[in-house]
Design an enzyme around this catalytic site. Sequence first.
Site, PDB file in Angstrom:
ATOM      1  N   LEU A  85      56.329  11.704  40.195  1.00 47.71           N
ATOM      2  CA  LEU A  85      55.210  12.542  39.752  1.00 47.71           C
ATOM      3  C   LEU A  85      55.308  13.037  38.314  1.00 47.71           C
ATOM      4  O   LEU A  85      54.335  13.571  37.786  1.00 47.71           O
ATOM      5  CB  LEU A  85      55.114  13.768  40.674  1.00 47.71           C
ATOM      6  CG  LEU A  85      54.835  13.470  42.161  1.00 47.71           C
ATOM      7  CD1 LEU A  85      55.010  14.732  42.990  1.00 47.71           C
ATOM      8  CD2 LEU A  85      53.436  12.915  42.329  1.00 47.71           C
TER       9      LEU A  85
ATOM     10  N   GLY B 155      57.347  11.353  31.763  1.00 45.95           N
ATOM     11  CA  GLY B 155      58.179  11.966  30.716  1.00 45.95           C
ATOM     12  C   GLY B 155      59.550  12.372  31.228  1.00 45.95           C
ATOM     13  O   GLY B 155      60.440  12.660  30.443  1.00 45.95           O
ATOM     14  N   ASN B 156      59.707  12.386  32.569  1.00 50.37           N
ATOM     15  CA  ASN B 156      60.998  12.683  33.197  1.00 50.37           C
ATOM     16  C   ASN B 156      61.509  11.342  33.725  1.00 50.37           C
ATOM     17  O   ASN B 156      61.000  10.815  34.719  1.00 50.37           O
ATOM     18  CB  ASN B 156      60.754  13.715  34.310  1.00 50.37           C
ATOM     19  CG  ASN B 156      61.929  13.903  35.257  1.00 50.37           C
ATOM     20  OD1 ASN B 156      62.844  13.098  35.309  1.00 50.37           O
ATOM     21  ND2 ASN B 156      61.873  14.975  36.029  1.00 50.37           N
ATOM     22  N   VAL B 157      62.507  10.797  33.019  1.00 53.59           N
ATOM     23  CA  VAL B 157      62.945   9.414  33.258  1.00 53.59           C
ATOM     24  C   VAL B 157      63.404   9.208  34.707  1.00 53.59           C
ATOM     25  O   VAL B 157      63.048   8.225  35.360  1.00 53.59           O
ATOM     26  CB  VAL B 157      64.096   9.057  32.273  1.00 53.59           C
ATOM     27  CG1 VAL B 157      64.611   7.653  32.526  1.00 53.59           C
ATOM     28  CG2 VAL B 157      63.621   9.217  30.830  1.00 53.59           C
TER      29      VAL B 157
ATOM     30  N   SER C 284      62.637  10.895  37.480  1.00 52.64           N
ATOM     31  CA  SER C 284      61.520  10.972  38.432  1.00 52.64           C
ATOM     32  C   SER C 284      60.751   9.663  38.439  1.00 52.64           C
ATOM     33  O   SER C 284      60.384   9.142  39.497  1.00 52.64           O
ATOM     34  CB  SER C 284      60.598  12.141  38.059  1.00 52.64           C
ATOM     35  OG  SER C 284      59.276  11.924  38.490  1.00 52.64           O
TER      36      SER C 284
ATOM     37  N   ASN D 165      62.493  26.617  36.347  1.00 54.79           N
ATOM     38  CA  ASN D 165      61.086  26.578  35.941  1.00 54.79           C
ATOM     39  C   ASN D 165      60.231  27.608  36.670  1.00 54.79           C
ATOM     40  O   ASN D 165      59.011  27.621  36.503  1.00 54.79           O
ATOM     41  CB  ASN D 165      60.485  25.185  36.207  1.00 54.79           C
ATOM     42  CG  ASN D 165      61.263  24.079  35.536  1.00 54.79           C
ATOM     43  OD1 ASN D 165      61.815  23.226  36.210  1.00 54.79           O
ATOM     44  ND2 ASN D 165      61.332  24.106  34.226  1.00 54.79           N
TER      45      ASN D 165
ATOM     46  N   GLU E 110      56.922  26.598  30.969  1.00 58.61           N
ATOM     47  CA  GLU E 110      57.837  25.993  31.945  1.00 58.61           C
ATOM     48  C   GLU E 110      59.001  26.929  32.279  1.00 58.61           C
ATOM     49  O   GLU E 110      60.036  26.509  32.779  1.00 58.61           O
ATOM     50  CB  GLU E 110      58.341  24.651  31.415  1.00 58.61           C
ATOM     51  CG  GLU E 110      57.226  23.641  31.146  1.00 58.61           C
ATOM     52  CD  GLU E 110      56.808  22.822  32.376  1.00 58.61           C
ATOM     53  OE1 GLU E 110      57.680  22.445  33.166  1.00 58.61           O
ATOM     54  OE2 GLU E 110      55.596  22.568  32.541  1.00 58.61           O
TER      55      GLU E 110
ATOM     56  N   HIS F  24      62.512  19.139  28.962  1.00 57.89           N
ATOM     57  CA  HIS F  24      62.747  20.583  28.823  1.00 57.89           C
ATOM     58  C   HIS F  24      63.940  20.761  27.880  1.00 57.89           C
ATOM     59  O   HIS F  24      64.839  19.905  27.846  1.00 57.89           O
ATOM     60  CB  HIS F  24      63.140  21.230  30.160  1.00 57.89           C
ATOM     61  CG  HIS F  24      62.036  21.345  31.149  1.00 57.89           C
ATOM     62  ND1 HIS F  24      62.199  21.057  32.485  1.00 57.89           N
ATOM     63  CD2 HIS F  24      60.751  21.747  31.019  1.00 57.89           C
ATOM     64  CE1 HIS F  24      61.068  21.262  33.127  1.00 57.89           C
ATOM     65  NE2 HIS F  24      60.161  21.680  32.265  1.00 57.89           N
TER      66      HIS F  24
ATOM     67  N   ASN G 152      65.597  13.103  40.817  1.00 61.12           N
ATOM     68  CA  ASN G 152      64.265  13.557  40.425  1.00 61.12           C
ATOM     69  C   ASN G 152      64.312  14.309  39.096  1.00 61.12           C
ATOM     70  O   ASN G 152      63.368  15.006  38.731  1.00 61.12           O
ATOM     71  CB  ASN G 152      63.671  14.455  41.509  1.00 61.12           C
ATOM     72  CG  ASN G 152      62.476  13.802  42.199  1.00 61.12           C
ATOM     73  OD1 ASN G 152      61.905  12.852  41.669  1.00 61.12           O
ATOM     74  ND2 ASN G 152      62.087  14.321  43.351  1.00 61.12           N
TER      75      ASN G 152
ATOM     76  N   CYS H 293      68.908  23.166  36.323  1.00 68.51           N
ATOM     77  CA  CYS H 293      67.518  23.223  36.824  1.00 68.51           C
ATOM     78  C   CYS H 293      67.449  23.991  38.128  1.00 68.51           C
ATOM     79  O   CYS H 293      66.427  24.584  38.456  1.00 68.51           O
ATOM     80  CB  CYS H 293      66.984  21.830  37.131  1.00 68.51           C
ATOM     81  SG  CYS H 293      66.934  20.733  35.733  1.00 68.51           S
TER      82      CYS H 293
HETATM   83  O1  SUG Z   1      59.358  19.166  36.501  1.00 67.09           O
HETATM   84  N1  SUG Z   1      60.902  16.869  38.635  1.00 67.09           N
HETATM   85  C1  SUG Z   1      60.961  18.104  37.916  1.00 67.09           C
HETATM   86  C2  SUG Z   1      62.356  18.338  37.403  1.00 67.09           C
HETATM   87  C3  SUG Z   1      62.499  19.694  36.792  1.00 67.09           C
HETATM   88  C4  SUG Z   1      63.819  19.886  36.144  1.00 67.09           C
HETATM   89  N2  SUG Z   1      63.911  21.195  35.629  1.00 67.09           N
HETATM   90  C5  SUG Z   1      64.539  21.550  34.498  1.00 67.09           C
HETATM   91  N3  SUG Z   1      64.945  20.689  33.612  1.00 67.09           N
HETATM   92  N4  SUG Z   1      64.691  22.819  34.270  1.00 67.09           N
HETATM   93  C6  SUG Z   1      59.951  18.105  36.770  1.00 67.09           C
HETATM   94  O2  SUG Z   1      59.781  17.050  36.137  1.00 67.09           O
HETATM   95  C7  SUG Z   1      59.865  15.212  40.084  1.00 67.09           C
HETATM   96  C8  SUG Z   1      59.042  15.177  41.348  1.00 67.09           C
HETATM   97  C9  SUG Z   1      58.833  13.795  41.870  1.00 67.09           C
HETATM   98  O3  SUG Z   1      58.696  12.858  41.075  1.00 67.09           O
HETATM   99  O4  SUG Z   1      58.830  13.622  43.118  1.00 67.09           O
HETATM  100  C10 SUG Z   1      59.829  16.564  39.406  1.00 67.09           C
HETATM  101  O5  SUG Z   1      58.900  17.308  39.554  1.00 67.09           O
END
Ligand code: SUG
Length: 448
Positions: free
Chosen positions: A21, A24-26, A28, A110, A174, A250, A365, A371
């Site tokens: 979801l 930008g979050n590798v 996930s 967050n 965030e 982040h 994730n 986190c």
């Molecule tokens: O917001 N992952 C979170 C991870 C948050 C990490 N928090 C910090 N760095 N403080 C995000 O990207 C993935 C959910 C999914 O793909 O099922 C997710 O929401």
Amino acid sequence: MKSFEVNFDGLVGPTHNYGGLSFGNVASQSNSQQASNPREAALQGLEKMKALMDMGFVQGVLAPQERPDVAALRSLGFAGTDAQVIERAAKEAMPLLVASCSASSMWVANAATVSPSADTSDGRVHFTAANLNCKYHRSIEHPTTSRVLGAMFADQQHFAHHAALPAVAQFGDEGAANHTRFCRDYGEAGVEFFVFGRSAFDSRYPAPQKYPARQTLEASQAVARLHGLSEEGVVFAQQNPAVIDQGVFHNDVIAVGNGELLFHHQDAFLNTEQMLAELHGKLAARGGNFQSISVPRDQVAVEDAVRSYLFNSQLLSRTDGSMLLIVPEECRANPRVWQYLQGLLAAGGPIRVVKVFDLKQSMQNGGGPACLRLRVALNETELAAVNPGVIMTPALYDTLTAWVNKHYRDALRESDLADPQLLLECRTALDELTQILKLGAVYPFQIN
Ligand code: SUG
């Protein structure tokens, strides 16, 4: 009076899954569609909480949220009984069902930004729930987050709560993932360090090209105003847009601070020298001696930092004045990062101990040790005013472990999210949890 930094860790919810979801979050994105193990995820988190408690730190726990979020699905037009809402969403809009099932509230760094009483104009601890409006699945967290924080920190004499900022990208917030506090002692006035990814209203600030910058300067400024922070007690700095484009979504993926120390990657910020000088000057005016450790890119590349989550570590003060770094197993698995850490320990600087934890379920994730925790600096009086039900004890650890083993599944795939039985399982588990943690009614199914 004695002061502490209390870590409140997010308890992983029963619907923990890999939904892919977070653009930008590798992690996930690359683990999308894999089967998850919610039971293992929750137990891994509890192990970390217990280990910190056993080391003598005050440790708390922050409850997960009701998922699937049927109310969110209803607000998007799915109607009928709860089971029908889920069935229709599964048939017509699976991505929305997946988003409404995310256990993402577990990453409580967050959840909110927190300013300790020593920094605020009214002498209370201030909380602003994060709107998390960059991602739909996270933007639905803050109403329940606010209720849970309200139930944990209920005493208005000591705690002040602010609602999330306006839910538009210009005020993208965030929470503590982009906020660090430096101080000589947790009970003394410190310097709060807000890191933003872009400005919404001033085009002079550069922005990343590929991935979104989730935190805006204007959101950080609004939080500082709401908390009544003084100009002498804040520093705003911009994250390097180039590292956001490499997966640093982040600031806590590229830097961590505690006490008088900032541990960061060489490429983490823009205008680094000026920023470090400002932090040094402002902390010196508060009687502190700011120090920083910059990790050179030729020893640890940004890509290694993102893969290993070296900086998503917990930096904790030990009683002898030295520091402890809690890192995920992925740091040991990366030879360059592990070699860097051995060198860091051998150098005899402020960081004397590194402890490794297996948090693979969360890491897949994009959520490491940092986190999973929300830091709240409290003095003795304030700690005594916290709802005691959420403070970790050996008995609470045993109760929560048994609760997880009783209620959580050991495998969850996307197709399982359409099972209306999952909703009932979650509600039964959470109803019991609110009694265990003495939270009262905080979930939509308990209120409506
Ligand atoms: O917001 N992952 C979170 C991870 C948050 C990490 N928090 C910090 N760095 N403080 C995000 O990207 C993935 C959910 C999914 O793909 O099922 C997710 O929401």
